[in-house]
Write a protein that holds these residues in place. Structure first.
Motif, PDB file in Angstrom:
ATOM      1  N   THR A   3       0.811  -1.212   0.000  1.00 52.43           N
ATOM      2  CA  THR A   3       0.000   0.000   0.000  1.00 52.43           C
ATOM      3  C   THR A   3       0.841   1.255   0.000  1.00 52.43           C
ATOM      4  O   THR A   3       0.493   2.216  -0.645  1.00 52.43           O
ATOM      5  N   ASP A  23      -2.742  10.069   6.741  1.00 47.34           N
ATOM      6  CA  ASP A  23      -3.863   9.254   7.214  1.00 47.34           C
ATOM      7  C   ASP A  23      -5.059   9.306   6.264  1.00 47.34           C
ATOM      8  O   ASP A  23      -5.687   8.279   5.999  1.00 47.34           O
ATOM      9  N   ARG A  24      -5.373  10.465   5.755  1.00 42.65           N
ATOM     10  CA  ARG A  24      -6.498  10.624   4.832  1.00 42.65           C
ATOM     11  C   ARG A  24      -6.255   9.855   3.545  1.00 42.65           C
ATOM     12  O   ARG A  24      -7.112   9.110   3.065  1.00 42.65           O
ATOM     13  N   ARG A  27      -6.286   6.039   4.268  1.00 43.82           N
ATOM     14  CA  ARG A  27      -7.662   5.569   4.489  1.00 43.82           C
ATOM     15  C   ARG A  27      -8.390   5.395   3.156  1.00 43.82           C
ATOM     16  O   ARG A  27      -9.056   4.390   2.923  1.00 43.82           O
ATOM     17  N   ARG A  30      -6.448   2.342   1.136  1.00 49.14           N
ATOM     18  CA  ARG A  30      -6.723   1.030   1.713  1.00 49.14           C
ATOM     19  C   ARG A  30      -8.210   0.700   1.651  1.00 49.14           C
ATOM     20  O   ARG A  30      -8.583  -0.465   1.455  1.00 49.14           O
ATOM     21  N   GLY A  31      -9.049   1.705   1.813  1.00 48.04           N
ATOM     22  CA  GLY A  31     -10.488   1.484   1.708  1.00 48.04           C
ATOM     23  C   GLY A  31     -10.878   0.987   0.326  1.00 48.04           C
ATOM     24  O   GLY A  31     -11.657   0.047   0.183  1.00 48.04           O
TER      25      GLY A  31
END
Length: 172
Positions: A3, A23-24, A27, A30-31
């Motif tokens: 990732t 982080d955004r 997220r 990975r989402g």
């Protein structure tokens, strides 16, 4: 599938290309990976349980049904379903044994061949399509508003040209 790890490259990466995902970003990335893998697995299991037809086979039948004359060159079909030629050959062999497609030689290229959807393949596809579309709606479409679906569609259209043109990528 990695990732955030960078793979070695022959060209130097810019600072922006090599920095960690925040982080955004992580997220979102990975989402997308989790949702794609989970939806694909669930849709595959549903088609296989209801119709004895894995998602990869459904996709081949669907592309052949959409093609002019319900047939495609094997090389074009491999690019559309994102399989290697050998992977597609094994899948086509199985579909041919099941009577869902037929293989025809290409008159203009002795090395080439066509995959053609049979009447039995069209019947199988029609039955499986009902299950597949219901699954796509219940597992994906119904979770979004019209505006969100429009936004997602626009995002995929914006991303795809850059991905398709990446080195070593072939898909339709």
């Amino acid at each position: 599938m990695a990732t955030e790890a960078q793979t070695p490259s022959t060209s130097p990466l810019t600072a922006a290309q090599s920095r960690q995902l925040d982080d955004r970003e992580l997220r979102a990335w990975r989402g997308m990976l989790r949702v794609h893998a989970t939806l694909t697995k669930a849709l595959d299991a549903e088609l296989d349980a209801e119709h004895g037809l894995p998602l990869s086979s459904y996709e081949v039948l669907l592309h052949l049904d959409d093609a002019e004359g319900h047939r495609m060159r094997m090389s074009d079909l491999a690019a559309m379903v994102i399989l290697s030629r050998s992977g597609l050959t094994r899948l086509v062999d199985r579909l041919e044994r099941e009577g869902l497609i037929a293989r025809e030689s290409c008159p203009s290229d002795a090395r080439g061949s066509f995959a053609t959807l049979t009447t039995a393949g069209r019947r199988k596809l029609a039955a499986a399509r009902v299950t597949h579309l219901a699954g796509v709606r219940s597992m994906f479409v119904d979770h979004f508003s019209d505006a969100e679906l429009e936004l997602l569609g626009s995002a995929w259209e914006r991303l795809l040209p850059g991905v398709v043109n990446a080195p070593g990528v072939t898909c339709g």
